[in-house]
Design a protein around this motif. Structure first.
Motif, PDB file in Angstrom:
ATOM      1  N   LYS A  24      36.833  39.228  32.162  1.00  0.00           N
ATOM      2  CA  LYS A  24      36.804  40.410  33.247  1.00  0.00           C
ATOM      3  C   LYS A  24      36.754  40.218  34.292  1.00  0.00           C
ATOM      4  CE  LYS A  24      34.912  43.431  29.711  1.00  0.00           C
ATOM      5  NZ  LYS A  24      33.860  43.693  29.013  1.00  0.00           N
ATOM      6  N   THR A  25      37.375  41.013  35.133  1.00  0.00           N
ATOM      7  CA  THR A  25      37.324  40.767  37.040  1.00  0.00           C
ATOM      8  C   THR A  25      35.874  41.362  37.130  1.00  0.00           C
ATOM      9  OG1 THR A  25      37.965  43.175  37.364  1.00  0.00           O
ATOM     10  CG2 THR A  25      39.956  41.457  36.847  1.00  0.00           C
ATOM     11  N   LEU A  26      35.755  41.106  38.560  1.00  0.00           N
ATOM     12  CA  LEU A  26      34.540  41.343  39.188  1.00  0.00           C
ATOM     13  C   LEU A  26      34.551  42.900  39.091  1.00  0.00           C
ATOM     14  CD1 LEU A  26      32.887  39.835  42.255  1.00  0.00           C
ATOM     15  CD2 LEU A  26      33.275  42.273  42.187  1.00  0.00           C
ATOM     16  N   LYS A  30      31.445  45.325  38.004  1.00  0.00           N
ATOM     17  CA  LYS A  30      30.676  46.208  38.632  1.00  0.00           C
ATOM     18  C   LYS A  30      30.806  47.559  38.160  1.00  0.00           C
ATOM     19  CE  LYS A  30      30.014  48.194  42.931  1.00  0.00           C
ATOM     20  NZ  LYS A  30      28.900  47.783  43.947  1.00  0.00           N
ATOM     21  N   GLU A  31      32.038  47.937  37.603  1.00  0.00           N
ATOM     22  CA  GLU A  31      32.033  49.429  37.076  1.00  0.00           C
ATOM     23  C   GLU A  31      31.184  49.461  35.753  1.00  0.00           C
ATOM     24  OE1 GLU A  31      34.316  51.981  37.708  1.00  0.00           O
ATOM     25  OE2 GLU A  31      33.654  52.928  35.882  1.00  0.00           O
ATOM     26  N   GLU A  32      31.143  48.341  34.801  1.00  0.00           N
ATOM     27  CA  GLU A  32      30.342  48.304  33.659  1.00  0.00           C
ATOM     28  C   GLU A  32      28.889  48.432  33.784  1.00  0.00           C
ATOM     29  OE1 GLU A  32      32.020  45.611  30.813  1.00  0.00           O
ATOM     30  OE2 GLU A  32      33.977  46.590  31.143  1.00  0.00           O
ATOM     31  N   ARG A  33      28.432  47.394  34.646  1.00  0.00           N
ATOM     32  CA  ARG A  33      27.190  46.896  34.621  1.00  0.00           C
ATOM     33  C   ARG A  33      26.418  47.580  35.895  1.00  0.00           C
ATOM     34  NH1 ARG A  33      25.672  43.042  30.820  1.00  0.00           N
ATOM     35  NH2 ARG A  33      27.912  42.154  29.958  1.00  0.00           N
ATOM     36  N   GLY A  34      26.964  48.125  36.788  1.00  0.00           N
ATOM     37  CA  GLY A  34      26.523  48.787  38.009  1.00  0.00           C
ATOM     38  C   GLY A  34      25.519  47.915  38.564  1.00  0.00           C
ATOM     39  N   ALA A  35      25.689  46.860  38.672  1.00  0.00           N
ATOM     40  CA  ALA A  35      24.711  45.702  39.604  1.00  0.00           C
ATOM     41  C   ALA A  35      25.131  46.073  41.005  1.00  0.00           C
ATOM     42  CB  ALA A  35      24.893  44.171  39.342  1.00  0.00           C
TER      43      ALA A  35
END
Ligand SMILES: [Zn+2]
Length: 483
Positions: A24-26, A30-35
């Protein structure tokens, strides 16, 4: 370009290593985890398996910590600690340590594939905050270490570098295409968490509570080795506080076993109160470090300008010029005041014998003002009273009171050195030889000004006849009755 995030540990709701196995790309993470903060993590082998130390949510993914190198372990964010104990935490990541136990490593462990100039990323700890660091500028591991040390990191570790280097710190991004093995992800508490008070407020003087004493450790946590113990009742000065641990001159202690002691106004035996006006922490002329304070180094400011008194030097020491010149010392003394610029327990740059020199690291630096609108004799007497106070507080003898000249050969303290017997006279002054005489003379002057006695020189002489003493007693009694 550089992206740097400093996030108080108390404001982090979750700190995780997210493993995506180079799939996975960054942006996808970000999209999936929302960190809120994402940074590339540790390294992996050509076959896609992680290397060095990696443990995620209790699962050990790589048990090949490189020798016995310190990594970061944590269960919850506030636990985050630099440690070699990968078994002791649910999460653990170890790559190349840069700063361990407050000290930048002289030789950073890395293999040749990691060396040279390339984009770099790192994680570290500054005070009570997690520092995430990402630089698209090509730098060496040593330059990375120095940059993190300059930012005040007490510990730091290089993460994967080169084409892996990328981040998204709350919208501040450094982009790369590489899909890395794992990511450091940080989520912050969404409710407006009040900022924790600056640790500076809590620093100060404390007393050891437990009757069995208190262990001193080499770092802020029980994972660090024992470096001694303080007996019950010992009064210690806490210089820094980090994660509930306080740094003292001898090492780190748990703040849970200390109670604050009211700051005591220090006053010399001639009645001069010590004013505190510290150089701010983090200034390059406040190197921190430790100082056993087992001696004093005497200087003169060399500044003959009008107004160049202790207060003027206090503000100069806090400014850019003194920082650029890396000059600091503990006290400035003039004819009417004593100002303290650093705790006695810290190293200062005054002796000219190098950052690790014994003058700088083991003695208290005292500057005596020579401003032409000041009374230099008074200033010397005040400095001598400070020396007596320090000898009593730290228990060092008079022969540990030396000239700046002793350490570096510099002609300092210049006026005292240029005066015949100047140094011996100053040491006599420190020894208090003249103190009793001064007190007697003050007493005689006081009685003379009240009209109780008139033969001032006779009474200052110190040898009296019985009839004169009787006469003096009668006039004192008459004075008291009239009052
Ligand atoms: Zn000097």
């Amino acid at each position: 370009m550089k992206a740097v995030a400093s996030i108080p540990l108390s404001e982090i709701s979750r700190l995780a290593i997210v493993v995506t196995n180079c799939s996975k790309t960054l942006a996808q993470v970000k999209e999936e985890r929302g960190a809120d903060y994402i940074l590339n993590g540790g390294m992996w082998n050509p076959d896609g398996t992680p290397c060095r130390g990696l443990k995620v949510d209790g699962k050990l993914l790589s048990a090949t910590p490189w020798g016995d190198l310190a990594g970061y372990g944590w269960d919850i964010p506030r636990d985050l600690a630099q440690t070699t104990d990968w078994q002791g935490y649910d999460n653990y990541i170890a790559t190349s340590p840069l700063i361990v136990d407050g000290k930048p490593l002289e030789h950073i462990p890395y293999d040749s594939a990691q060396g040279g100039r390339r984009p770099r990323s790192a994680m570290g700890v500054v005070g009570d905050s997690l520092l995430l660091y990402c630089s698209s500028d090509s730098i060496t591991p040593e330059q990375l270490r120095d940059q993190l040390a300059d930012r005040g990191c007490s510990s730091a570790m290089m993460l994967d570098s080169g084409g892996s280097t990328q981040c998204d710190f709350n919208g501040q991004t450094i982009q790369a295409e590489r899909k890395v093995h794992n990511w450091i992800c940080v989520w912050v508490k969404k409710e407006a968490a009040p900022k924790p008070p600056e640790s500076e407020e809590h620093m100060g003087t404390y007393r050891v509570i437990p009757s069995v004493g208190l262990n001193i450790r080499s770092g802020p946590g029980t994972s660090y080795g024992k470096a001694g113990a303080y007996a019950c009742g010992t009064v210690v000065e806490v210089l820094t506080i980090q994660d509930g641990w306080g740094q003292t001159a001898k090492g780190w202690v748990s703040m849970a076993y200390l109670e604050p002691v009211e700051a005591v106004q220090r006053v010399t035996d001639t009645g001069i109160a010590i004013q505190m006006d510290y150089i701010p922490k983090g200034r390059k002329n406040r190197p921190g470090g430790t100082n056993p304070a087992d001696g004093a180094s005497i200087h003169e400011t060399g500044n003959f300008a009008e107004g160049a008194d202790a207060a003027a030097h206090a503000s100069w020491l806090k400014g850019d010029d003194a920082e650029a010149k890396r000059i600091s010392y503990h006290y400035t003394v003039d004819d009417h005041s004593i100002v303290q610029h650093l705790p006695d327990s810290e190293t200062a740059y005054h002796a000219g014998d190098g950052a690790d020199g014994p003058g700088n690291t083991t003695t208290i630096g005292i500057e005596i003002c020579v401003n032409k609108d000041g009374d230099f004799e008074r200033a010397k007497a005040n400095a001598a009273s400070l020396v007596r106070l320090l000898m009593a507080e730290h228990g060092f003898p008079l022969d540990k009171v030396v000239q700046h000249n002793h350490w570096s050969g510099k002609d300092c303290p210049q006026t005292i050195r240029a005066t015949p017997d100047g140094w011996e006279t100053f040491l006599d002054l420190c020894d208090g030889c003249d103190l009793e005489q001064t007190k007697l003379e003050d007493a005689v002057d006081t009685l003379a000004s009240a009209g109780i006695l008139t033969a001032v020189d006779y009474w200052k002489g110190g040898a009296y006849s019985t009839s004169n003493v009787h006469a003096l007693l009668k006039s004192m009694a008459a004075y008291v009755r009239i009052q």
